[in-house]
Motif scaffolding. Structure first.
Motif, short mmCIF file in Angstrom:
data_model
loop_
_atom_site.label_atom_id
_atom_site.label_comp_id
_atom_site.label_asym_id
_atom_site.label_seq_id
_atom_site.Cartn_x
_atom_site.Cartn_y
_atom_site.Cartn_z
N GLU A 1 0.88 -1.32 -0.11
CA GLU A 1 -0.25 0.04 -0.02
C GLU A 1 0.86 1.21 0.10
O GLU A 1 0.41 2.31 -0.62
CB GLU A 1 -1.01 0.05 1.19
CG GLU A 1 -1.92 -1.04 1.15
CD GLU A 1 -2.77 -1.06 2.36
OE1 GLU A 1 -2.73 -0.34 3.17
OE2 GLU A 1 -3.88 -1.83 2.27
N MET A 2 2.04 1.44 0.61
CA MET A 2 2.85 2.32 0.83
C MET A 2 3.40 2.57 -0.57
O MET A 2 3.68 3.93 -0.80
CB MET A 2 4.08 2.15 1.85
CG MET A 2 3.38 1.98 3.33
SD MET A 2 2.34 3.29 3.89
CE MET A 2 1.70 2.77 5.39
N PHE A 3 3.75 1.73 -1.28
CA PHE A 3 4.25 2.17 -2.66
C PHE A 3 3.42 2.11 -3.83
O PHE A 3 3.90 2.76 -4.87
CB PHE A 3 5.44 0.76 -2.93
CG PHE A 3 6.85 1.01 -2.33
CD1 PHE A 3 7.91 1.33 -2.71
CD2 PHE A 3 6.92 0.34 -1.12
CE1 PHE A 3 9.03 1.71 -2.33
CE2 PHE A 3 8.27 0.41 -0.39
CZ PHE A 3 9.16 1.11 -0.96
N SER A 4 2.22 1.82 -3.67
CA SER A 4 1.40 1.68 -4.87
C SER A 4 0.04 2.39 -4.68
O SER A 4 -0.60 2.63 -5.55
CB SER A 4 0.96 0.06 -5.22
OG SER A 4 0.48 -0.74 -4.32
N TRP A 5 -0.35 2.84 -3.46
CA TRP A 5 -1.53 3.47 -3.41
C TRP A 5 -1.34 5.04 -3.31
O TRP A 5 -0.37 5.74 -2.64
CB TRP A 5 -2.02 3.40 -1.89
CG TRP A 5 -2.95 1.91 -1.76
CD1 TRP A 5 -2.59 0.83 -2.40
CD2 TRP A 5 -4.31 1.66 -1.12
NE1 TRP A 5 -3.47 -0.23 -1.97
CE2 TRP A 5 -4.39 0.44 -1.28
CE3 TRP A 5 -4.97 2.50 -0.27
CZ2 TRP A 5 -5.47 -0.12 -0.96
CZ3 TRP A 5 -6.09 1.93 0.38
CH2 TRP A 5 -6.23 0.36 0.07
N TYR A 6 -2.01 5.86 -4.04
CA TYR A 6 -1.75 7.27 -4.14
C TYR A 6 -2.98 7.73 -3.43
O TYR A 6 -3.55 6.99 -2.48
CB TYR A 6 -1.96 7.68 -5.62
CG TYR A 6 -2.45 6.81 -6.64
CD1 TYR A 6 -4.07 6.78 -6.49
CD2 TYR A 6 -2.04 5.77 -7.20
CE1 TYR A 6 -4.89 5.98 -7.39
CE2 TYR A 6 -2.82 4.87 -7.99
CZ TYR A 6 -4.30 5.04 -8.34
OH TYR A 6 -4.83 4.11 -8.96
N GLY A 7 -3.18 9.02 -3.59
CA GLY A 7 -4.15 9.75 -2.71
C GLY A 7 -3.68 10.23 -1.42
O GLY A 7 -2.35 10.42 -0.98
N SER A 8 -4.40 10.28 -0.40
CA SER A 8 -3.97 10.47 1.16
C SER A 8 -3.03 9.55 1.76
O SER A 8 -2.40 9.85 2.69
CB SER A 8 -5.36 10.70 1.95
OG SER A 8 -6.26 9.57 1.76
N ARG A 9 -3.23 8.29 1.20
CA ARG A 9 -2.29 7.37 1.61
C ARG A 9 -0.86 7.68 1.66
O ARG A 9 0.14 7.42 2.49
CB ARG A 9 -2.35 5.95 1.04
CG ARG A 9 -1.35 4.80 1.23
CD ARG A 9 -1.50 4.14 2.85
NE ARG A 9 -2.79 4.04 3.25
CZ ARG A 9 -3.11 3.34 4.42
NH1 ARG A 9 -2.33 2.75 4.78
NH2 ARG A 9 -4.46 3.12 4.59
N LEU A 10 -0.33 8.32 0.82
CA LEU A 10 1.09 8.88 0.35
C LEU A 10 1.46 9.67 1.78
O LEU A 10 2.93 9.46 1.99
CB LEU A 10 0.94 10.07 -0.74
CG LEU A 10 2.33 10.20 -1.31
CD1 LEU A 10 3.18 9.13 -1.59
CD2 LEU A 10 2.34 11.20 -2.42
N LEU A 11 0.76 10.40 2.55
CA LEU A 11 1.20 10.97 3.57
C LEU A 11 1.84 10.04 4.74
O LEU A 11 2.87 10.28 5.29
CB LEU A 11 0.10 11.81 4.38
CG LEU A 11 0.56 12.64 5.55
CD1 LEU A 11 1.44 13.64 4.90
CD2 LEU A 11 -0.72 13.28 6.27
#
Length: 285
Positions: A262-272
Protein backbone atom coordinates in the motif's frame (compact mmCIF):
# COMPACT_ATOMS: atom_id res chain seq x y z
CA UNK A 1 -47.69 43.72 -14.81
CA UNK A 2 -44.88 45.02 -12.59
CA UNK A 3 -44.84 41.78 -10.63
CA UNK A 4 -44.74 39.65 -13.78
CA UNK A 5 -41.89 41.72 -15.23
CA UNK A 6 -39.84 41.38 -12.07
CA UNK A 7 -40.62 37.70 -11.84
CA UNK A 8 -39.28 37.23 -15.38
CA UNK A 9 -36.14 39.20 -14.46
CA UNK A 10 -35.68 37.03 -11.37
CA UNK A 11 -36.05 33.87 -13.48
CA UNK A 12 -33.32 35.07 -15.87
CA UNK A 13 -31.00 35.88 -12.96
CA UNK A 14 -31.73 32.48 -11.40
CA UNK A 15 -30.86 30.76 -14.68
CA UNK A 16 -27.60 32.71 -14.90
CA UNK A 17 -26.77 31.82 -11.30
CA UNK A 18 -27.51 28.15 -11.96
CA UNK A 19 -25.18 28.15 -14.95
CA UNK A 20 -22.44 29.67 -12.81
CA UNK A 21 -22.73 26.69 -10.47
CA UNK A 22 -22.13 24.34 -13.36
CA UNK A 23 -18.98 22.25 -12.94
CA UNK A 24 -16.92 21.79 -16.09
CA UNK A 25 -13.81 19.67 -15.61
CA UNK A 26 -11.64 17.28 -17.59
CA UNK A 27 -10.48 14.07 -15.94
CA UNK A 28 -6.92 12.77 -16.24
CA UNK A 29 -7.66 11.07 -19.54
CA UNK A 30 -8.76 14.43 -20.96
CA UNK A 31 -12.46 13.57 -21.03
CA UNK A 32 -14.51 16.68 -20.32
CA UNK A 33 -17.42 16.40 -17.90
CA UNK A 34 -20.21 18.89 -17.24
CA UNK A 35 -22.15 18.61 -13.98
CA UNK A 36 -25.09 20.84 -13.13
CA UNK A 37 -24.40 20.25 -9.43
CA UNK A 38 -21.74 18.50 -7.41
CA UNK A 39 -22.28 14.70 -7.56
CA UNK A 40 -24.03 13.39 -4.45
CA UNK A 41 -23.96 9.61 -5.00
CA UNK A 42 -20.46 8.25 -5.58
CA UNK A 43 -19.27 4.76 -6.45
CA UNK A 44 -15.52 4.22 -6.18
CA UNK A 45 -13.86 1.30 -7.94
CA UNK A 46 -10.35 2.19 -6.74
CA UNK A 47 -9.30 1.31 -3.16
CA UNK A 48 -6.82 4.14 -2.67
CA UNK A 49 -9.27 6.67 -4.06
CA UNK A 50 -12.02 5.38 -1.77
CA UNK A 51 -9.72 6.17 1.15
CA UNK A 52 -9.04 9.64 -0.28
CA UNK A 53 -12.76 10.38 -0.70
CA UNK A 54 -13.27 9.43 2.93
CA UNK A 55 -10.39 11.66 4.06
CA UNK A 56 -11.91 14.53 2.09
CA UNK A 57 -15.03 14.23 4.26
CA UNK A 58 -17.24 12.57 1.64
CA UNK A 59 -18.24 9.42 3.54
CA UNK A 60 -21.98 10.17 3.35
CA UNK A 61 -21.86 10.51 -0.43
CA UNK A 62 -20.12 7.16 -1.08
CA UNK A 63 -22.72 4.51 -1.87
CA UNK A 64 -20.65 1.74 -3.48
CA UNK A 65 -17.11 0.34 -3.25
CA UNK A 66 -15.08 -2.71 -4.30
CA UNK A 67 -14.23 -5.70 -2.12
CA UNK A 68 -10.63 -4.43 -2.10
CA UNK A 69 -11.57 -1.07 -0.55
CA UNK A 70 -10.25 -1.95 2.91
CA UNK A 71 -9.74 1.59 4.23
CA UNK A 72 -11.55 2.80 6.20
CA UNK A 73 -12.29 -0.59 7.73
CA UNK A 74 -15.93 0.07 8.59
CA UNK A 75 -16.87 0.65 4.93
CA UNK A 76 -17.11 -3.09 4.34
CA UNK A 77 -20.19 -3.15 6.55
CA UNK A 78 -21.67 0.26 5.76
CA UNK A 79 -21.20 0.51 1.97
CA UNK A 80 -22.51 -1.68 -0.86
CA UNK A 81 -19.81 -3.87 -2.41
CA UNK A 82 -20.23 -3.96 -6.19
CA UNK A 83 -17.42 -6.36 -7.13
CA UNK A 84 -13.69 -5.98 -7.59
CA UNK A 85 -11.55 -3.69 -9.71
CA UNK A 86 -11.44 -5.92 -12.79
CA UNK A 87 -14.90 -7.51 -12.46
CA UNK A 88 -17.92 -5.51 -11.36
CA UNK A 89 -21.62 -6.26 -10.90
CA UNK A 90 -23.29 -3.80 -13.27
CA UNK A 91 -26.82 -4.36 -11.99
CA UNK A 92 -25.79 -3.65 -8.39
CA UNK A 93 -24.18 -0.45 -9.59
CA UNK A 94 -27.25 0.54 -11.61
CA UNK A 95 -29.57 -0.02 -8.63
CA UNK A 96 -27.46 2.33 -6.50
CA UNK A 97 -28.33 5.15 -8.91
CA UNK A 98 -24.92 6.82 -8.81
CA UNK A 99 -24.24 10.34 -10.06
CA UNK A 100 -20.62 9.47 -10.74
CA UNK A 101 -18.32 6.43 -10.77
CA UNK A 102 -14.64 6.90 -9.96
CA UNK A 103 -12.25 4.67 -11.93
CA UNK A 104 -8.55 4.53 -12.71
CA UNK A 105 -6.79 3.78 -15.99
CA UNK A 106 -4.62 1.08 -14.43
CA UNK A 107 -6.98 -0.42 -11.88
CA UNK A 108 -10.03 -0.74 -14.13
CA UNK A 109 -10.26 -1.96 -17.71
CA UNK A 110 -11.31 0.14 -20.68
CA UNK A 111 -14.21 -2.28 -21.26
CA UNK A 112 -15.49 -1.74 -17.72
CA UNK A 113 -15.30 2.04 -18.07
CA UNK A 114 -17.17 2.00 -21.38
CA UNK A 115 -19.94 -0.22 -19.97
CA UNK A 116 -20.26 1.94 -16.85
CA UNK A 117 -20.75 5.03 -19.00
CA UNK A 118 -24.07 3.50 -19.99
CA UNK A 119 -25.13 3.99 -16.36
CA UNK A 120 -23.74 7.44 -15.49
CA UNK A 121 -20.68 9.65 -15.80
CA UNK A 122 -17.35 7.92 -15.19
CA UNK A 123 -14.39 9.92 -13.93
CA UNK A 124 -11.05 8.25 -14.76
CA UNK A 125 -7.79 9.12 -13.02
CA UNK A 126 -4.31 8.30 -14.30
CA UNK A 127 -1.64 8.49 -11.62
CA UNK A 128 1.98 8.03 -12.63
CA UNK A 129 3.74 10.83 -10.77
CA UNK A 130 3.31 12.61 -7.47
CA UNK A 131 2.25 15.68 -9.45
CA UNK A 132 -0.58 13.58 -10.90
CA UNK A 133 -1.59 12.83 -7.32
CA UNK A 134 -1.74 16.52 -6.42
CA UNK A 135 -3.91 17.17 -9.47
CA UNK A 136 -6.30 14.34 -8.61
CA UNK A 137 -6.85 15.76 -5.12
CA UNK A 138 -7.43 19.25 -6.52
CA UNK A 139 -9.85 17.86 -9.10
CA UNK A 140 -11.83 16.06 -6.40
CA UNK A 141 -11.91 19.29 -4.40
CA UNK A 142 -13.63 21.08 -7.29
CA UNK A 143 -15.77 18.15 -8.36
CA UNK A 144 -17.20 17.43 -4.91
CA UNK A 145 -17.17 21.00 -3.60
CA UNK A 146 -14.61 20.29 -0.88
CA UNK A 147 -11.85 22.61 -2.06
CA UNK A 148 -10.70 23.58 1.42
CA UNK A 149 -10.20 19.97 2.51
CA UNK A 150 -8.46 19.15 -0.77
CA UNK A 151 -6.09 22.10 -0.35
CA UNK A 152 -5.34 21.04 3.22
CA UNK A 153 -4.36 17.57 2.01
CA UNK A 154 -2.21 18.93 -0.79
CA UNK A 155 -0.49 21.28 1.65
CA UNK A 156 0.21 18.42 4.07
CA UNK A 157 1.53 16.22 1.28
CA UNK A 158 3.71 19.00 -0.15
CA UNK A 159 5.28 19.64 3.27
CA UNK A 160 5.84 15.91 3.89
CA UNK A 161 7.34 15.49 0.41
CA UNK A 162 9.78 18.35 0.97
CA UNK A 163 10.74 16.91 4.34
CA UNK A 164 11.32 13.46 2.87
CA UNK A 165 13.44 14.81 0.02
CA UNK A 166 15.63 16.47 2.62
CA UNK A 167 15.85 13.16 4.52
CA UNK A 168 16.80 11.15 1.44
CA UNK A 169 19.13 13.60 -0.33
CA UNK A 170 22.40 12.08 0.95
CA UNK A 171 21.37 8.43 0.57
CA UNK A 172 23.29 6.47 -2.03
CA UNK A 173 21.26 5.29 -5.03
CA UNK A 174 20.88 1.49 -5.06
CA UNK A 175 19.60 -0.83 -7.76
CA UNK A 176 16.37 -2.49 -6.67
CA UNK A 177 13.84 -5.03 -7.93
CA UNK A 178 10.25 -4.69 -6.73
CA UNK A 179 8.21 -7.92 -7.03
CA UNK A 180 4.44 -7.70 -7.40
CA UNK A 181 3.47 -11.23 -8.50
CA UNK A 182 4.41 -14.91 -8.39
CA UNK A 183 3.65 -17.69 -10.90
CA UNK A 184 4.81 -16.08 -13.07
CA UNK A 185 7.20 -13.75 -11.29
CA UNK A 186 6.48 -10.14 -12.22
CA UNK A 187 8.09 -6.91 -11.13
CA UNK A 188 7.29 -3.21 -11.34
CA UNK A 189 8.90 -1.71 -14.41
CA UNK A 190 8.61 1.84 -15.75
CA UNK A 191 5.77 4.29 -16.26
CA UNK A 192 3.92 3.52 -13.04
CA UNK A 193 3.50 5.00 -9.56
CA UNK A 194 5.62 2.31 -7.89
CA UNK A 195 8.59 3.21 -10.06
CA UNK A 196 8.14 6.89 -9.20
CA UNK A 197 8.25 6.12 -5.49
CA UNK A 198 11.27 3.87 -5.94
CA UNK A 199 13.09 6.77 -7.63
CA UNK A 200 11.99 9.12 -4.86
CA UNK A 201 13.59 6.69 -2.39
CA UNK A 202 16.88 6.69 -4.37
CA UNK A 203 16.33 3.19 -5.76
CA UNK A 204 17.26 2.61 -9.39
CA UNK A 205 14.73 0.16 -10.79
CA UNK A 206 16.61 -2.85 -12.21
CA UNK A 207 13.81 -3.49 -14.71
CA UNK A 208 12.76 -0.01 -15.80
CA UNK A 209 13.57 -0.73 -19.46
CA UNK A 210 11.27 -3.75 -19.84
CA UNK A 211 7.83 -2.17 -19.81
CA UNK A 212 5.34 -1.47 -17.03
CA UNK A 213 5.05 -4.84 -15.28
CA UNK A 214 7.45 -7.30 -16.95
CA UNK A 215 7.58 -11.01 -16.28
CA UNK A 216 11.07 -12.12 -15.23
CA UNK A 217 12.97 -15.35 -14.59
CA UNK A 218 14.50 -15.36 -11.12
CA UNK A 219 17.30 -17.70 -12.20
CA UNK A 220 18.54 -14.94 -14.53
CA UNK A 221 18.28 -12.06 -12.07
CA UNK A 222 21.99 -11.52 -11.58
CA UNK A 223 22.75 -11.26 -15.28
CA UNK A 224 19.60 -9.37 -16.32
CA UNK A 225 18.66 -7.10 -13.41
CA UNK A 226 21.58 -7.40 -11.00
CA UNK A 227 19.73 -5.74 -8.09
CA UNK A 228 21.44 -4.70 -4.86
CA UNK A 229 18.20 -5.09 -2.95
CA UNK A 230 14.93 -6.95 -3.57
CA UNK A 231 11.50 -5.90 -2.33
CA UNK A 232 8.64 -8.38 -2.06
CA UNK A 233 5.32 -6.55 -1.92
CA UNK A 234 2.32 -7.48 0.22
CA UNK A 235 0.03 -6.81 -2.75
CA UNK A 236 -1.34 -7.63 -5.25
CA UNK A 237 0.42 -10.94 -4.49
CA UNK A 238 0.90 -11.45 -0.73
CA UNK A 239 4.57 -12.45 -0.62
CA UNK A 240 5.80 -14.31 2.48
CA UNK A 241 9.23 -15.10 3.91
CA UNK A 242 9.13 -18.50 2.21
CA UNK A 243 8.98 -16.79 -1.18
CA UNK A 244 12.09 -14.87 -0.25
CA UNK A 245 13.93 -18.13 0.45
CA UNK A 246 13.07 -19.37 -3.03
CA UNK A 247 14.39 -16.22 -4.70
CA UNK A 248 17.47 -16.10 -2.47
CA UNK A 249 18.81 -19.30 -4.08
CA UNK A 250 19.61 -17.29 -7.19
CA UNK A 251 20.82 -14.06 -5.52
CA UNK A 252 22.37 -15.34 -2.27
CA UNK A 253 24.09 -12.08 -1.29
CA UNK A 254 21.22 -9.71 -2.02
CA UNK A 255 18.99 -8.51 0.87
CA UNK A 256 15.33 -9.50 0.38
CA UNK A 257 12.80 -7.39 2.25
CA UNK A 258 9.03 -7.76 2.65
CA UNK A 259 7.36 -4.37 2.18
CA UNK A 260 3.88 -2.92 2.58
CA UNK A 261 2.51 -2.69 -0.95
CA UNK A 262 0.00 0.00 0.00
CA UNK A 263 2.86 2.36 0.79
CA UNK A 264 4.46 1.92 -2.62
CA UNK A 265 1.37 1.67 -4.84
CA UNK A 266 -1.51 3.55 -3.18
CA UNK A 267 -1.86 7.18 -4.16
CA UNK A 268 -4.19 9.78 -2.67
CA UNK A 269 -4.02 10.53 1.05
CA UNK A 270 -2.17 7.26 1.78
CA UNK A 271 0.99 8.95 0.50
CA UNK A 272 1.21 10.95 3.73
CA UNK A 273 1.68 7.73 5.74
CA UNK A 274 4.03 6.40 3.09
CA UNK A 275 6.66 9.09 3.73
CA UNK A 276 6.96 8.06 7.39
CA UNK A 277 7.03 4.40 6.36
CA UNK A 278 9.87 5.06 3.91
CA UNK A 279 11.94 6.75 6.62
CA UNK A 280 11.59 3.71 8.87
CA UNK A 281 12.41 1.41 5.96
CA UNK A 282 15.66 3.22 5.19
CA UNK A 283 16.71 3.03 8.83
CA UNK A 284 16.49 -0.78 8.65
CA UNK A 285 18.53 -1.12 5.45
Amino acid sequence: MYFAKNLATFAVKLEIFSNLKQIILADQLGTQHIFETSPRRIISLVPSQTELLYDLGLEDRIVGITKFCVHPYHFKSTKKIVGGTKKVHYEKIRLLQPDIIICNKEENTKEIVEELRRICRVWVTDIITIEDNFRMISDFGQLFNCRIEAQKWNDKLAFALSDFKNFIKDKRVKKAAYFIWKNPYMVAGSDNFINELLKLNHFKNSYDTLGRYPEIHIEKMQEEGNPEIIFLSSEPFPFKKEDGHEIAQFVPDVPIILVDGEMFSWYGSRLLKAFDYFKKLHKTL
